[in-house]
Design an enzyme around this catalytic site. Structure first.
Site, PDB file in Angstrom:
ATOM      1  N   CYS A 181       1.785 -10.519  19.620  1.00 25.48           N
ATOM      2  CA  CYS A 181       0.878  -9.966  18.602  1.00 25.48           C
ATOM      3  C   CYS A 181       1.370 -10.416  17.230  1.00 25.48           C
ATOM      4  CB  CYS A 181       0.825  -8.439  18.650  1.00 25.48           C
ATOM      5  SG  CYS A 181      -0.032  -7.775  17.201  1.00 25.48           S
ATOM      6  N   HIS A 234       0.874  -1.180   0.000  1.00 23.23           N
ATOM      7  CA  HIS A 234       0.000   0.000   0.000  1.00 23.23           C
ATOM      8  C   HIS A 234       0.908   1.225   0.000  1.00 23.23           C
ATOM      9  CE1 HIS A 234       0.792   0.649   4.264  1.00 23.23           C
ATOM     10  NE2 HIS A 234       0.361  -0.563   4.565  1.00 23.23           N
ATOM     11  N   LYS A 294      -4.049   4.837  11.338  1.00 20.99           N
ATOM     12  CA  LYS A 294      -2.893   4.393  10.560  1.00 20.99           C
ATOM     13  C   LYS A 294      -3.351   3.490   9.408  1.00 20.99           C
ATOM     14  CE  LYS A 294       1.305   1.738  10.530  1.00 20.99           C
ATOM     15  NZ  LYS A 294       1.803   0.428  10.844  1.00 20.99           N
ATOM     16  N   HIS A 307      -2.885  -2.991  16.032  1.00 17.19           N
ATOM     17  CA  HIS A 307      -3.625  -3.780  15.040  1.00 17.19           C
ATOM     18  C   HIS A 307      -5.060  -4.078  15.438  1.00 17.19           C
ATOM     19  CE1 HIS A 307       0.552  -4.565  13.823  1.00 17.19           C
ATOM     20  NE2 HIS A 307       0.013  -4.547  12.633  1.00 17.19           N
ATOM     21  N   LYS A 360      -2.570  -2.908   6.302  1.00 21.05           N
ATOM     22  CA  LYS A 360      -3.316  -3.985   5.652  1.00 21.05           C
ATOM     23  C   LYS A 360      -4.164  -4.758   6.665  1.00 21.05           C
ATOM     24  CE  LYS A 360       1.264  -5.868   5.319  1.00 21.05           C
ATOM     25  NZ  LYS A 360       2.402  -5.898   4.447  1.00 21.05           N
ATOM     26  N   HIS A 368       4.071   1.559   2.459  1.00 18.90           N
ATOM     27  CA  HIS A 368       5.336   0.928   2.021  1.00 18.90           C
ATOM     28  C   HIS A 368       5.928   1.728   0.854  1.00 18.90           C
ATOM     29  CE1 HIS A 368       2.549  -2.544   3.034  1.00 18.90           C
ATOM     30  NE2 HIS A 368       3.417  -2.560   4.025  1.00 18.90           N
ATOM     31  N   CYS A 418       2.104  -7.464  14.737  1.00 18.19           N
ATOM     32  CA  CYS A 418       3.430  -6.826  14.894  1.00 18.19           C
ATOM     33  C   CYS A 418       4.553  -7.850  14.809  1.00 18.19           C
ATOM     34  CB  CYS A 418       3.568  -6.145  16.255  1.00 18.19           C
ATOM     35  SG  CYS A 418       2.382  -4.881  16.629  1.00 18.19           S
TER      36      CYS A 418
HETATM   37  N1  MSP Z   1       8.829  -6.797   8.070  1.00 20.42           N
HETATM   38  C1  MSP Z   1       8.893  -5.741   8.997  1.00 20.42           C
HETATM   39  C2  MSP Z   1      10.172  -4.934   8.806  1.00 20.42           C
HETATM   40  C3  MSP Z   1      11.433  -5.711   8.918  1.00 20.42           C
HETATM   41  S1  MSP Z   1      12.820  -4.717   8.553  1.00 20.42           S
HETATM   42  C4  MSP Z   1      14.104  -5.640   9.029  1.00 20.42           C
HETATM   43  C5  MSP Z   1       7.692  -4.835   8.809  1.00 20.42           C
HETATM   44  N2  MSP Z   1       7.067  -4.905   7.644  1.00 20.42           N
HETATM   45  S2  MSP Z   1       5.785  -4.036   7.204  1.00 20.42           S
HETATM   46  O1  MSP Z   1       5.326  -4.622   5.968  1.00 20.42           O
HETATM   47  O2  MSP Z   1       4.856  -3.943   8.254  1.00 20.42           O
HETATM   48  O3  MSP Z   1       6.383  -2.635   6.851  1.00 20.42           O
HETATM   49  C6  MSP Z   1       6.582  -1.642   7.817  1.00 20.42           C
HETATM   50  C7  MSP Z   1       7.122  -0.416   7.149  1.00 20.42           C
HETATM   51  O4  MSP Z   1       6.277  -0.040   6.027  1.00 20.42           O
HETATM   52  C8  MSP Z   1       7.112   0.824   8.030  1.00 20.42           C
HETATM   53  O5  MSP Z   1       8.243   0.916   8.863  1.00 20.42           O
HETATM   54  C9  MSP Z   1       7.070   1.921   6.986  1.00 20.42           C
HETATM   55  O6  MSP Z   1       8.336   2.036   6.401  1.00 20.42           O
HETATM   56  C10 MSP Z   1       6.094   1.346   5.985  1.00 20.42           C
HETATM   57  N3  MSP Z   1       4.712   1.615   6.361  1.00 20.42           N
HETATM   58  C11 MSP Z   1       3.739   0.700   6.578  1.00 20.42           C
HETATM   59  N4  MSP Z   1       2.589   1.356   6.895  1.00 20.42           N
HETATM   60  C12 MSP Z   1       2.786   2.676   6.869  1.00 20.42           C
HETATM   61  C13 MSP Z   1       1.945   3.804   6.972  1.00 20.42           C
HETATM   62  N5  MSP Z   1       0.671   3.715   7.233  1.00 20.42           N
HETATM   63  N6  MSP Z   1       2.503   5.017   6.749  1.00 20.42           N
HETATM   64  C14 MSP Z   1       3.811   5.168   6.380  1.00 20.42           C
HETATM   65  N7  MSP Z   1       4.618   4.118   6.272  1.00 20.42           N
HETATM   66  C15 MSP Z   1       4.197   2.880   6.684  1.00 20.42           C
HETATM   67  O7  MSP Z   1       7.386  -4.076   9.721  1.00 20.42           O
END
Ligand code: MSP
Length: 492
Positions: free
Chosen positions: A132, A24, A300, A152, A303, A27, A135
């Site tokens: 969780c 989304h 926030k 979440h 997904k 990311h 997370c």
């Molecule tokens: N897999 C772990 C990260 C491991 S790194 C060694 C993870 N993945 S995640 O798919 O949840 O991605 C988290 C990251 O995606 C956040 O730190 C950020 O960079 C980005 N984002 C996910 N949701 C977001 C928002 N709603 N807004 C902005 N960025 C966000 O955590």
């Protein structure tokens, strides 16, 4: 020679994303700002390594695959491809896309864990507490609301099992000092203070293995247990640049100059990650940059919550470069940003169609009329314009290097606004003695705008330069102006 390479290298990372679902714009935002910075530093002639990828092990993925009737690897293959497709559509210039199911990653992580076991940083015990799955994190009771994880809105699992622990508690003082002394920089500064505050509570050893999760890297010294997904994932930053698991043999791009993420995963990166590296005697990353969240109606975007905007849909509506622009410009330094389709559309029409697009079209129409398609030489004598350009570049560079990317865009757009006003004030479309002089000044500003905008909107930048009859060479002063189509069609 070696020194030279080291001086000019720049290693930048994004988090690796979970593939239980598709990308989304949260990311996408992190990945686009990493790309903007990678392109900026490439233009500055640094040797860049830009690493991104997908995080593919753990309980969340195991469960999602089960509900979809797929094997975990089938789910990983399918969804990591979708992340890659999104990044391809957005022209993300990564040097490697790591997947934690890559065999060389698995092998190297196994080596590192064996080393930590041998050195006594890992011991066997018993874990009892909450987990969780959203997370992929252990939670203390005080972090829960009605036994739910507040991030979440999911009920946490009660876990009670034999587990291996990492001696995280040993690292509190050293991590605190590294952060205080800015050997590990955390930006914005509020985030640094937040971590220092958190460290005051002390650190507990952390469980780093799961007995009942099959989808993970087996512990080399106890194959009945799999490695905690966060430990597995953090090592991607090393394996993604070719590390084989030997702490004494580090890849030439190590350490990362900049690691990007949002605040949800800062603690993992500011505490567990440095502790793992310190236990292996590996130098720490230089800087962690933490951006805010995209929210929708204050919540926030995630997904798990299901309130997401897809990058594919945005690209379909606005085009690739405009999507990049809209995402970067929507979030100011470290702050959250509430977004919606209507806000994006309004921004697109005001800033891109009426702002930059209109400016390019006005200057090129005027240029064609005044020069009649002939080459012109542009050397600017107006001191005010020279100063505007010089000051803008200085501010722009400073901001880019502080990861204030939307503020750097503000500098560029103040040049756009200045030029649009200049056109009106000087009535440049009226034939006059100064008409050619005004045109030259405007073309000169526009060329600088397009050079500055290149890391953000690479194709638009090339299109503007091509309408000005410019090649990549910044030095000669010859232009041949020819208007070629509309850059940003207005959307209704
Ligand atoms: N897999 C772990 C990260 C491991 S790194 C060694 C993870 N993945 S995640 O798919 O949840 O991605 C988290 C990251 O995606 C956040 O730190 C950020 O960079 C980005 N984002 C996910 N949701 C977001 C928002 N709603 N807004 C902005 N960025 C966000 O955590």
């Amino acid at each position: 020679m070696k020194k030279n390479i080291l001086r000019s290298k720049f290693f930048i990372t994004t988090p690796i994303y979970y593939i239980n679902s598709v990308p989304h714009i949260g990311h996408t935002y992190t990945t686009v700002i990493a790309d903007v910075l990678a392109r900026y530093y490439r233009l500055k002639n640094k040797k860049i390594f830009f690493l991104t990828g997908t995080d593919e092990h753990g309980q969340k993925i195991e469960k999602t695959a089960e509900t979809l009737n797929l094997s975990p690897l089938q789910l990983c293959d399918r969804n990591s491809l979708i992340f890659k497709e999104a990044w391809d559509e957005l022209d993300i210039s990564f040097n490697n896309f790591i997947r934690t199911t890559d065999s060389h990653h698995i092998k190297a992580v196994g080596e590192a864990i064996k080393y930590l076991w041998r050195k006594g940083f890992i011991y066997k015990s018993y874990y009892e507490g909450f987990y969780c799955i959203g997370c992929e994190e252990y939670k203390t009771i005080s972090e829960l609301v009605d036994r739910k994880c507040p991030i979440h809105n999911l009920r946490v699992e009660k876990v009670k099992e034999e587990s291996y622990f990492f001696r995280l508690s040993q690292f509190k003082e050293i991590i605190k000092n590294k952060i205080k002394r800015e050997e590990l920089k955390i930006r914005p500064i509020e985030r640094k203070n937040e971590i220092l505050e958190f460290l005051k509570q002390g650190l507990q050893d952390v469980s780093i293995s799961r007995k009942n999760v099959k989808w993970g890297i087996p512990l080399p010294f106890d194959k009945k247990q799999t490695l905690y997904v966060w430990v597995d994932a953090l090592f991607n930053y090393l394996t993604g640049i070719g590390w084989k698991g030997n702490p004494k043999k580090l890849p030439k791009y190590w350490p990362p100059d900049l690691q990007l993420m949002s605040k949800d995963i800062l603690r993992m990166h500011a505490i567990l990650w440095p502790a793992l590296l310190l236990s292996l005697k590996i130098p720490l990353p230089k800087k962690l940059f933490v951006h805010g969240y995209f929210t929708i109606e204050g919540q926030k975007m995630s997904k798990t919550l299901g309130n997401v905007i897809s990058p594919f849909e945005m690209i379909k509506k606005f085009g690739k470069d405009a999507t990049r622009y809209l995402l970067v410009s929507s979030c100011s330094y470290g702050k959250d940003s509430d977004v919606s389709w209507s806000k994006f559309q309004e921004k697109y029409n005001t800033e891109l169609a009426n702002g930059l697009g209109n400016l390019v079209s006005r200057i090129c129409v005027l240029g064609e009329k005044v020069t009649k398609g002939k080459k012109i030489k542009i050397i600017i004598k107006n001191k005010n314009i020279q100063k505007l350009i010089k000051d803008s570049w200085r501010k722009y560079r400073l901001l880019m290097e502080e990861v204030k990317v939307s503020e750097a865009l503000d500098v560029i757009f103040s040049m756009v606004n200045f030029s649009n006003k200049y056109i009106v004030e000087k009535k440049v479309w009226e034939e006059s003695r100064d008409q050619l002089k005004y045109l030259k000044e405007l073309v000169f500003i526009l060329e600088n705008i397009s050079r500055m905008i290149e890391p953000f909107m690479p194709d638009i930048s090339q299109k503007i330069l091509s309408q000005l009859g410019r090649k990549n060479n910044f030095k000669d002063c010859i232009f041949r102006i020819k208007r070629k189509g509309v850059l940003f069609p207005r959307l209704n």
